[in-house]
Design a protein around this motif. Structure first.
Motif, short mmCIF file in Angstrom:
data_model
loop_
_atom_site.label_atom_id
_atom_site.label_comp_id
_atom_site.label_asym_id
_atom_site.label_seq_id
_atom_site.Cartn_x
_atom_site.Cartn_y
_atom_site.Cartn_z
N GLN A 253 18.10 -36.92 -17.34
CA GLN A 253 19.53 -35.93 -16.88
C GLN A 253 18.63 -34.49 -17.77
N ILE A 254 19.09 -33.01 -16.88
CA ILE A 254 18.07 -31.93 -17.33
C ILE A 254 19.69 -31.25 -17.44
N GLN A 257 22.58 -32.51 -15.86
CA GLN A 257 22.55 -33.02 -14.69
C GLN A 257 21.49 -34.00 -14.21
N GLU A 258 22.07 -34.65 -13.69
CA GLU A 258 21.73 -36.01 -13.53
C GLU A 258 20.93 -36.25 -12.41
N THR A 259 19.21 -36.13 -12.74
CA THR A 259 18.79 -35.94 -11.52
C THR A 259 18.14 -37.02 -10.79
N TRP A 261 16.63 -39.69 -10.81
CA TRP A 261 15.05 -40.67 -11.09
C TRP A 261 15.22 -41.65 -11.16
N LEU A 283 7.10 -37.17 -11.53
CA LEU A 283 7.86 -36.64 -12.31
C LEU A 283 7.64 -35.20 -12.78
N TYR A 286 8.17 -30.86 -11.19
CA TYR A 286 9.50 -31.22 -11.45
C TYR A 286 10.39 -30.61 -13.32
N ILE A 287 9.52 -31.40 -13.86
CA ILE A 287 9.94 -31.64 -15.77
C ILE A 287 9.56 -29.43 -16.02
N ALA A 290 11.31 -26.86 -14.39
CA ALA A 290 12.74 -27.16 -14.97
C ALA A 290 12.87 -26.51 -16.73
N LEU A 314 16.90 -32.21 -22.21
CA LEU A 314 16.38 -33.20 -21.67
C LEU A 314 17.19 -34.97 -22.15
#
Length: 384
Positions: A253-254, A257-259, A261, A283, A286-287, A290, A314
């Protein structure tokens, strides 16, 4: 698969051999301590009943710049002291030896088997590759003391050649691997397995508390846990592959919010010998997006230090439990107003093809970690 890149890139000071003046008023232990070398305590009565009082042991280990965690062991009779990196991501014990004359060996303390009455040699050679650095050596057997626990006939790798520069600047004289024997080079029996087979432990487990901010106070415990070093309860998750300390990850999650992935499953190797948190390469972009990190000319991802408190948390979901990493855990202060992200990529999948993470020291400073060989599980609790 072993990753020592971050460990060795960050260490910049080479140290030569230390000559220690011994004055008549100072014990050897005191003189060594002034040089930053801590001999493990050994109960003098152990020589009468060597296995009578063993069972559990906690030893302080050194923290070098939040990149390397290492501590003193002794090998041989009389004991020769070495600083070793305690590494849950490999299985072999090796130290620099007099058989090696490359620069990496010549800047470190070397084991001399000729000065140990309990040493026995073999003709078996080995090669050990790490993510950065490699070495060649030969195996021998000797008495090893780890935190006061005395292991007889421990197989020890003695380096004969350490090519390149990677180990030249390392703060340690060798590596003590704590993973499963299945990945041991040359079939060497790991230290932990000999502790188990020689009935030296109350419980077949060990645990790490890693200090932060370059502070000392890191602790490695064998045979039990130290409840003063964590808060709340220990949450357990099964080992998914008895090679490394590999576990399953069900969610990432970020900021809550669950990604998705890891909805099909991810794997993670819990590795004290890797200094960063390592993410699947596909990934990483994307990280970083964010987080709002920008790549500099050296390929490092940087953020504005004044914005750290506003960066996302995270969170990993492991066996139904959430393990958050706040920005203070994954952002590294590199000096005046320079902040980098302590997350690096790996482009290797796990053996079953699932995306692979490595929970290195960035993760393990937040969570006290317990490695249980009897039940083949890893435990995490919030670090004290």
């Amino acid at each position: 698969m072993k990753c020592l890149v971050a460990v060795l890139v960050c260490v910049v000071l080479a140290e030569g051999l230390v000559k220690i003046p011994l004055h008549k008023h100072k014990s050897m232990r005191e003189a060594l301590r002034e040089k930053g070398i801590e001999l493990p305590y050994q109960d003098p009565a152990l020589k009468y009943q060597p296995n009578e009082f063993a069972g559990s042991s906690s030893m302080y280990i050194n923290n070098y710049a939040d990149t390397t965690y290492f501590g003193a062991i002794t090998i041989g009779t009389p004991p020769q002291s070495f600083q070793v990196l305690f590494d849950t991501g490999s299985a072999n014990l090796w130290v620099d030896s007099i058989y090696c004359n490359t620069q990496a060996c010549n800047t470190h303390k070397k084991f001399n088997p000729k000065q140990s009455s309990t040493f026995s040699g073999t003709h078996q050679s080995f090669y050990l590759p790490y993510g950065a650095g490699s070495l060649y050596g030969v195996f021998g057997y000797d008495t090893v003391n780890v935190g006061g626990i005395v292991i007889n006939n421990q197989e020890v790798g003695l380096s004969t050649n350490e090519p390149g520069q990677n180990f030249v600047v390392a703060k340690f004289d060798g590596i003590l691997g704590l993973s499963y024997p299945s990945i041991s080079a040359g079939g060497e029996t790991p230290v932990m397995d000999n502790m188990m087979s020689q009935n030296l432990l109350d419980a077949n487990m060990f645990a790490f508390y890693l200090s932060r901010g370059g502070q000392q106070g890191s602790v490695l415990s064998f045979g039990g846990v130290d409840s003063s070093l964590y808060q709340g309860q220990i949450y357990w998750t099964p080992v998914t592959s008895q090679t490394y300390w590999q576990i399953g990850v069900q969610g990432f999650q970020i900021n809550g919010q669950e990604t998705g992935w890891c909805s099909q499953g991810c794997q993670s190797i819990v590795d004290t010998g890797t200094s960063m948190l390592t993410a699947p390469g596909q990934l990483l972009g994307y990280i970083m997006q964010a987080i709002g990190a920008q790549q500099n000319q050296y390929g490092m991802y940087m953020v504005d230090c004044s914005q750290v408190n506003y960066l996302p948390t995270l969170t990993f979901v492991i066996s139904g439990v959430s393990f958050p990493l706040p920005p203070s855990a994954y952002i590294i202060q590199n000096g005046y107003n320079a902040c980098s992200v302590g997350i690096t990529p790996t482009y290797l999948p796990s053996r079953d093809g699932e995306p692979l993470w490595i929970f290195g020291d960035v993760f393990l400073r937040e969570y006290y970690s317990v490695y249980d060989r009897t039940n083949n599980r890893v435990g995490f609790a919030a670090a004290a």
